[in-house]
Each structure stands twice: as C-alpha cells, then as structure tokens.
Design a protein around this motif. Structure first.
Motif, PDB file in Angstrom:
ATOM      1  N   SER A 221      12.509  14.697   3.384  1.00  0.00           N
ATOM      2  CA  SER A 221      12.843  13.289   3.185  1.00  0.00           C
ATOM      3  C   SER A 221      11.563  12.515   3.496  1.00  0.00           C
ATOM      4  O   SER A 221      11.055  12.588   4.617  1.00  0.00           O
ATOM      5  N   VAL A 222      11.038  11.807   2.515  1.00  0.00           N
ATOM      6  CA  VAL A 222       9.707  11.215   2.637  1.00  0.00           C
ATOM      7  C   VAL A 222       9.764   9.694   2.695  1.00  0.00           C
ATOM      8  O   VAL A 222      10.481   9.065   1.911  1.00  0.00           O
ATOM      9  N   VAL A 223       8.987   9.143   3.621  1.00  0.00           N
ATOM     10  CA  VAL A 223       8.816   7.687   3.716  1.00  0.00           C
ATOM     11  C   VAL A 223       7.395   7.379   3.269  1.00  0.00           C
ATOM     12  O   VAL A 223       6.430   7.777   3.923  1.00  0.00           O
ATOM     13  N   VAL A 224       7.272   6.706   2.119  1.00  0.00           N
ATOM     14  CA  VAL A 224       5.957   6.342   1.619  1.00  0.00           C
ATOM     15  C   VAL A 224       5.614   4.943   2.104  1.00  0.00           C
ATOM     16  O   VAL A 224       6.492   4.095   2.293  1.00  0.00           O
ATOM     17  N   SER A 225       4.331   4.695   2.313  1.00  0.00           N
ATOM     18  CA  SER A 225       3.924   3.376   2.767  1.00  0.00           C
ATOM     19  C   SER A 225       2.583   2.992   2.166  1.00  0.00           C
ATOM     20  O   SER A 225       1.783   3.843   1.782  1.00  0.00           O
TER      21      SER A 225
END
Length: 257
Positions: free
Chosen positions: A37-41
């Motif tokens: 589960s990836v959180v891009v910023s």
C-alpha cells in the motif's frame, strides 16, 4: 506478467517522496505492483492528484499526500495521513532532491548551498527520524535513500548537488548502524544517468550524451523502471540480510570515492 507475480511486499505500507515523476514514480509503481500500500507525495497538489489517479487506474493501492519535505509541518502531515489511512509504516523511500545551482563550485552562494542540503540531505534525516518510531512498533522496516552516481564522481557544474549525494552515502551507513537494533534496514541506491526530466540537460544534448555514454560500459542511458525493481528488492524480505549498503545502478560506471 501479472501484478501478483511481482509480489513479496504484500501487507507492507510504503511512503515514497518526490514520487510523481521519473525515478520516484517508477519506484512507487513497482512497490504497489509488489503488493504494498503506497503513499506517494510531492510538493505540488496537482502532480500528486495526477499520479494517484494514474496508479489507482491500474488497480494499485495508492493514495497521495502533498508534502514539501523541507517543511516540518508537511513531513508530520505525511506521516499522520499515512497512519490515519493504514495504521503503520514499513517502508520509506527518500527520493526528494533539488538542484538550484549550476556552475563552478566556488561560485555557489550560501543560500543555494543551504537549499540543496536542506532538501537532499537534512529532510531525508528528519523524515527518517519521524518514521523510525512507527517502524519500531511494527518490529522492523526498510529505508532506502536515493543518492546518485554523482555522489561518487562530482559532475561538472553540479558540485554542491554531487556533494549532497555523497552525504547520503554516509547517512546510510550511520543510520543503518543505529537502526539495526530495531530490525530496520537502511540502504542507498545510487542511480547513474537515467532518462528523466531531471537529467534531460545531459540526455537531450547529443554531444553531451555521447560523452556520457563513453563512461558507461553498457553504452546506454538507464530507465526509471530499472531503479524501481532494485528498490523493491531492497524493501522485500528477500533482502532481509542487507543493510548499510550503497548500491550503484549505473551501467557499469566506476563507483569509488
């Protein structure tokens, strides 16, 4: 190849900075393809929205959070939003970097120097400091800093940037030693010349490109996806005995300080 066949990161939560283009985007996409589960910023809301929608359209588990890594409140918000959504953090990929200066090293202003080191080095350390306690609660984690072949060979006109990337090699070693007791692995990837907007000044000028290719035994420019695969491996359990390493992916370019 199906997304499932790229696995080994299932159940992991990953935070990737500067993830809306180039190497950062390729890393985020590959981690998500591996089951994370990836959180891009990134610092621009529009870019975060575009990237999130693009990756979600592929059926990947991705959310986006606007984050200027040089701002304390943004770093804290990135961590808070990740925890609010997923309840944990297992992986940090620190990819954010700037280069506001080009020219002779001795002509670099103190202001430009500070900006380069604040974003390229200091923010990586401070974000790590923010996230490590949450990895400790999970019983471990993986941190990957994105350096550059320039960290080994200062590139003409890019002296301060090159030095900041050298600093990441040292940060990797020191942080790996400190975090080992928490079962947190810390490694570094030093890409060579990769076909991105960031390196376009090198890759779009044929004379400069030819000169660069003369230094690359594989005789080609790398692509972002090649960095994504390497980072995904380092974040996986398959790399569970690897920490404190600086891994160069530069087509055979020499990588010794």
């Amino acid at each position: 190849m199906s997304v499932k066949n790229l696995g080994s990161l299932a159940g992991k939560v990953a935070v990737v900075t500067a993830a809306t283009d180039g190497i950062g985007f390729a890393i985020a996409r590959r981690l998500a393809q591996g089951g994370a589960s990836v959180v891009v910023s990134s610092r621009k809301e529009a870019n975060v929205k575009r990237t999130t929608e693009s990756l979600q359209s592929e059926g990947l588990d991705v959310i986006g959070v606007k984050c200027h890594v040089g701002l304390e409140e943004d770093r804290k918000n990135l961590v808070d939003e990740t925890l609010k959504k997923h309840g944990a953090i297992d992986i940090l990929v620190s990819n954010a970097a700037v280069n506001p200066f080009f020219g002779n090293l001795l002509d670099c202003s103190g202001e430009a120097w500070d900006k380069i080191f604040d974003i390229n080095v200091k923010s990586a350390f401070l974000l790590t400091k923010e996230i490590v306690p949450h990895m400790e609660k999970r019983g471990g984690g993986s941190i990957v800093y994105i350096s550059s072949i320039a960290g080994y060979h200062a590139m003409p006109g890019l002296g301060p940037y090159s030095i900041s990337k050298t600093a990441l090699l040292g940060l990797t070693r020191a942080m790996a030693d400190e975090c080992a007791k928490y079962n947190i692995r810390v490694n570094c990837v030093a890409p060579g010349v990769i076909d991105t907007k960031f390196s376009s000044a090198l890759t779009e000028n044929e004379a400069v490109k030819e000169k660069m290719l003369d230094q690359i035994p594989l005789r080609r420019i790398g692509v972002p996806q090649e960095m994504g695969g390497l980072v995904a491996f380092l974040c996986s359990d398959e790399a569970s005995y690897i920490t404190g390493e600086n891994i160069t992916a530069a087509g055979g370019m020499e990588s010794r300080l």
